[in-house]
Design a protein around this motif. Sequence first.
Motif, PDB file in Angstrom:
ATOM      1  N   LEU A  42       0.799  -1.421   0.394  1.00 49.74           N
ATOM      2  CA  LEU A  42      -0.459   0.147   0.035  1.00 49.74           C
ATOM      3  C   LEU A  42       0.620   1.350  -0.268  1.00 49.74           C
ATOM      4  O   LEU A  42       0.551   2.726  -0.399  1.00 49.74           O
ATOM      5  N   SER A  43       2.055   1.347   0.994  1.00 50.48           N
ATOM      6  CA  SER A  43       2.652   2.347   0.928  1.00 50.48           C
ATOM      7  C   SER A  43       3.934   2.957  -0.595  1.00 50.48           C
ATOM      8  O   SER A  43       3.326   3.512  -1.355  1.00 50.48           O
ATOM      9  N   ALA A  44       3.657   1.741  -1.136  1.00 47.91           N
ATOM     10  CA  ALA A  44       4.507   1.558  -2.532  1.00 47.91           C
ATOM     11  C   ALA A  44       3.550   2.182  -3.344  1.00 47.91           C
ATOM     12  O   ALA A  44       3.881   3.311  -4.380  1.00 47.91           O
ATOM     13  N   LYS A  45       2.085   1.610  -3.344  1.00 49.41           N
ATOM     14  CA  LYS A  45       1.014   2.354  -4.553  1.00 49.41           C
ATOM     15  C   LYS A  45       0.817   3.726  -4.340  1.00 49.41           C
ATOM     16  O   LYS A  45       1.041   4.429  -4.991  1.00 49.41           O
ATOM     17  N   ARG A  46       0.925   4.005  -3.264  1.00 47.68           N
ATOM     18  CA  ARG A  46       0.410   5.357  -2.052  1.00 47.68           C
ATOM     19  C   ARG A  46       1.546   6.445  -2.847  1.00 47.68           C
ATOM     20  O   ARG A  46       0.824   6.969  -4.129  1.00 47.68           O
ATOM     21  N   LYS A  47       3.019   5.809  -2.577  1.00 44.85           N
ATOM     22  CA  LYS A  47       3.844   6.593  -3.297  1.00 44.85           C
ATOM     23  C   LYS A  47       3.659   6.866  -4.998  1.00 44.85           C
ATOM     24  O   LYS A  47       4.242   7.729  -5.791  1.00 44.85           O
ATOM     25  N   ARG A  48       3.568   5.204  -5.903  1.00 42.09           N
ATOM     26  CA  ARG A  48       3.132   5.313  -7.274  1.00 42.09           C
ATOM     27  C   ARG A  48       2.199   6.828  -8.179  1.00 42.09           C
ATOM     28  O   ARG A  48       2.446   7.099  -9.070  1.00 42.09           O
ATOM     29  N   MET A  49       1.037   6.127  -7.662  1.00 41.61           N
ATOM     30  CA  MET A  49      -0.092   7.164  -7.426  1.00 41.61           C
ATOM     31  C   MET A  49      -0.041   8.217  -7.243  1.00 41.61           C
ATOM     32  O   MET A  49      -0.515   9.334  -8.115  1.00 41.61           O
ATOM     33  N   SER A  50       0.771   8.955  -6.331  1.00 41.16           N
ATOM     34  CA  SER A  50       1.162  10.512  -5.520  1.00 41.16           C
ATOM     35  C   SER A  50       1.918  10.959  -6.652  1.00 41.16           C
ATOM     36  O   SER A  50       1.834  12.331  -6.837  1.00 41.16           O
ATOM     37  N   HIS A  51       2.741  10.024  -6.770  1.00 43.75           N
ATOM     38  CA  HIS A  51       3.667  10.701  -8.685  1.00 43.75           C
ATOM     39  C   HIS A  51       3.194  10.923 -10.095  1.00 43.75           C
ATOM     40  O   HIS A  51       3.155  12.043 -10.686  1.00 43.75           O
ATOM     41  N   LYS A  52       1.751  10.244  -9.516  1.00 46.94           N
ATOM     42  CA  LYS A  52       0.979  10.369 -11.185  1.00 46.94           C
ATOM     43  C   LYS A  52       0.128  11.201 -11.336  1.00 46.94           C
ATOM     44  O   LYS A  52       0.255  11.851 -12.324  1.00 46.94           O
ATOM     45  N   VAL A  53      -0.543  11.410  -9.912  1.00 45.47           N
ATOM     46  CA  VAL A  53      -1.384  12.572 -10.022  1.00 45.47           C
ATOM     47  C   VAL A  53      -0.058  13.804 -10.443  1.00 45.47           C
ATOM     48  O   VAL A  53      -0.235  14.692 -11.247  1.00 45.47           O
ATOM     49  N   ARG A  54       1.397  13.626 -10.004  1.00 43.81           N
ATOM     50  CA  ARG A  54       1.463  15.058  -9.165  1.00 43.81           C
ATOM     51  C   ARG A  54       2.402  15.628 -11.127  1.00 43.81           C
ATOM     52  O   ARG A  54       2.721  16.892 -11.735  1.00 43.81           O
ATOM     53  N   GLU A 109      -5.513  29.374  -9.267  1.00 46.04           N
ATOM     54  CA  GLU A 109      -6.620  28.612  -8.740  1.00 46.04           C
ATOM     55  C   GLU A 109      -5.433  27.335  -8.341  1.00 46.04           C
ATOM     56  O   GLU A 109      -5.680  26.993  -7.144  1.00 46.04           O
ATOM     57  N   SER A 110      -4.223  27.617  -8.934  1.00 45.19           N
ATOM     58  CA  SER A 110      -3.349  26.537  -8.659  1.00 45.19           C
ATOM     59  C   SER A 110      -2.804  27.054  -7.427  1.00 45.19           C
ATOM     60  O   SER A 110      -1.308  26.729  -6.944  1.00 45.19           O
ATOM     61  N   LEU A 111      -2.521  27.938  -7.255  1.00 48.64           N
ATOM     62  CA  LEU A 111      -1.705  28.692  -5.887  1.00 48.64           C
ATOM     63  C   LEU A 111      -1.599  27.106  -4.794  1.00 48.64           C
ATOM     64  O   LEU A 111       0.063  27.032  -4.554  1.00 48.64           O
ATOM     65  N   SER A 112      -2.835  27.174  -3.720  1.00 49.66           N
ATOM     66  CA  SER A 112      -2.610  26.612  -3.008  1.00 49.66           C
ATOM     67  C   SER A 112      -2.025  24.947  -3.664  1.00 49.66           C
ATOM     68  O   SER A 112      -1.505  23.897  -3.125  1.00 49.66           O
ATOM     69  N   SER A 113      -2.115  24.658  -4.649  1.00 51.40           N
ATOM     70  CA  SER A 113      -1.782  22.689  -5.211  1.00 51.40           C
ATOM     71  C   SER A 113      -0.601  22.921  -5.318  1.00 51.40           C
ATOM     72  O   SER A 113      -0.290  21.813  -4.946  1.00 51.40           O
ATOM     73  N   LEU A 114       0.377  24.407  -6.316  1.00 54.03           N
ATOM     74  CA  LEU A 114       1.478  24.008  -5.605  1.00 54.03           C
ATOM     75  C   LEU A 114       1.750  23.850  -4.286  1.00 54.03           C
ATOM     76  O   LEU A 114       3.062  23.227  -4.241  1.00 54.03           O
ATOM     77  N   VAL A 115       1.600  24.794  -3.433  1.00 56.21           N
ATOM     78  CA  VAL A 115       2.085  25.124  -1.928  1.00 56.21           C
ATOM     79  C   VAL A 115       1.736  23.435  -1.548  1.00 56.21           C
ATOM     80  O   VAL A 115       2.805  22.766  -0.635  1.00 56.21           O
ATOM     81  N   ILE A 116       0.658  22.733  -1.598  1.00 59.08           N
ATOM     82  CA  ILE A 116       0.563  21.155  -1.327  1.00 59.08           C
ATOM     83  C   ILE A 116       1.541  20.169  -2.301  1.00 59.08           C
ATOM     84  O   ILE A 116       2.195  19.182  -1.336  1.00 59.08           O
ATOM     85  N   LEU A 117       1.688  20.310  -3.013  1.00 56.75           N
ATOM     86  CA  LEU A 117       2.708  19.822  -3.913  1.00 56.75           C
ATOM     87  C   LEU A 117       4.238  19.901  -3.875  1.00 56.75           C
ATOM     88  O   LEU A 117       4.975  19.397  -4.375  1.00 56.75           O
ATOM     89  N   GLY A 118       4.581  20.924  -2.868  1.00 57.89           N
ATOM     90  CA  GLY A 118       6.303  21.152  -1.835  1.00 57.89           C
ATOM     91  C   GLY A 118       6.633  21.959  -2.924  1.00 57.89           C
ATOM     92  O   GLY A 118       7.427  22.727  -2.861  1.00 57.89           O
ATOM     93  N   ASN A 119       6.003  22.916  -4.254  1.00 59.68           N
ATOM     94  CA  ASN A 119       6.542  23.831  -5.191  1.00 59.68           C
ATOM     95  C   ASN A 119       6.151  25.297  -4.155  1.00 59.68           C
ATOM     96  O   ASN A 119       6.177  25.918  -5.513  1.00 59.68           O
TER      97      ASN A 119
END
Length: 586
Positions: A42-54, A109-119
């Motif tokens: 599950l941990s690996a899946k979450r990491k893989r999927m979060s990268h895919k959404v990024r 609209e993208s500002l808070s998303s950029l923060v959540i993505l750590g950029n």
Amino acid sequence: MSGKRKTSWTIRTIIIIFVLIIFPTIFVSCSMSDDSYSYSYLSAKRKRMSHKVRKMFYHAYDNYMTYAFPHDELKPMTKSFTDSLSELGNLKLENLPQEYNGSALTLVESLSSLVILGNNTEFERAVIWLSENLTFDVDARINLFECNIRLLGGLVSAHILATDSRNRFTQGTYNNQLLDLAQDLGKRFLPAFNTPTGLPYAWINLKYGVMENETTETSTSGCGSLILEMGALSRLTGDPRFEYAALHALHKLWGMRSSLNLLGTTLDVETGEWIEYSSGIGAGVDSFYEYLIKAHILFGKEEYWRMFQSAYLAVQKYFRYGSWYHEADMRTGRATYWQLTSLQAFWPGVQVLVGDITAANLTHREFFRVWKKFGVLPERYLLDHQIVHPTEKYYPLRPELAESTYYLYQATKDPWYMEVGEAIVNSLNLHTKVEGGFASVRDVTTMQLEDHQHSFFLAETCKYLYLLFDDSPLMGRNYIFTTEGHPLPVISDWHEKLPDSYIPRNWTSIKIETQKKHASAMSMQVCPANLASPGHAGHKIESVCHVPDTWSDHRCLTDDDCGIDSTNCRRRSCSMAGYCGLWLFI
């Protein structure tokens, strides 16, 4: 013989020892190994999927910045742009401005998303550009509701994120520029509220105010879903006018409800009369319900809870049919339209906030079933015929199903919701991704695409999908999300009386013993229970997920219609006579 018996006994002894000692050890070891494997998987899946959404977010964002910025939204198929702020909610495309060149809507609209993505680097770059270039002194007629949730909400949320304890900027770079922009925009909203009723016009010109002969028709959402953004703006600036205007409109709207505690869809802001009596939890009304409970969480006012509780129970009584919600006449409660609209998919997320998890799960699964049937969620689906509405076959990259999936996973930690999220991500990449971004679907039955990437795809769809697989960016603080997905922190200073269930452990505040308590499933993971009010012996607070038996005309069809008992959180059952009763066992 004795030798054979001894050998036989020895074999039996070895077998017994193996069964009693060695085998259990192996079994436990295997079980532990399976658990470890499951966690690792599950941990690996979450990491893989979060990268895919990024990757999804940046494919949409980078193409917008390349081909559309500083205009409002991207046209991904032609790699061009549209200045769509004046078109939002303007179905007939009337009174469009002649010299409007965009307000960088998708970037805001993208500002808070950029923060959540750590950029933080791109976030700082975007804030500097907006500080130096964005102006609202433009001759453009805009929809008040859309501009409020997208631009004002985006700016207020980003300002809070820019000034929290984490240093995201080069020293001296940020001096409340986003808040200044938000305050300027908020002031331009105020003339819209200058009506005999206090209900705001749906349309206002950012430069000149309300135009002559402006339409007086608006929606319930349009005048009842302003309190989060405008309330937050007042708390941040100390200017009470914004919150007062939004709250006055909300009070007026609530006073227009029927005797059944139902509200219609459209109304006249000058006369205060209803135009459309049919109502539901979809388009035109949806965020009204959402903002009542979220305003209670954000500002702590008991009146928001009372309004929401009454409205929620009315929805459960008159709109719900099994796992679905149809529409009904606000005056009689009689069903009018049997249809699913994609905007209704937000409802399970609201139910999670108040602890009605079982009902949320059932409705969510029905929406996901329709998603799987088409690959995306059609705008309107006729429940009585089980077909797509002939003129509303589109899917504009809406976030509501992903939003509810995120809320349900947070409340239950059931990995099945990650599978739902993975299916949504795969569908979006398969059906809507093009070289220049992500395109809306014009017809879900053919998957014909439309040349439009809406700003909420970056503000909400990608954000909720990312947080489903990686919620670490929001750890350490309680947030609520506006209807456009912009996070606002739950701050103790914004509450006159803060409900205990929303106080994080690291806060220091004086607990008011007389304050009523409403448990949140997100923090408590329990059904809200009735609590005796101090000083009022025997007085109970009705749980929002409880279906009372006091209504003589209330009938249930299945156990799911009966919800949870408010005094002990036990499941309730539907009797053969059609009344809700308490199960003997939890």
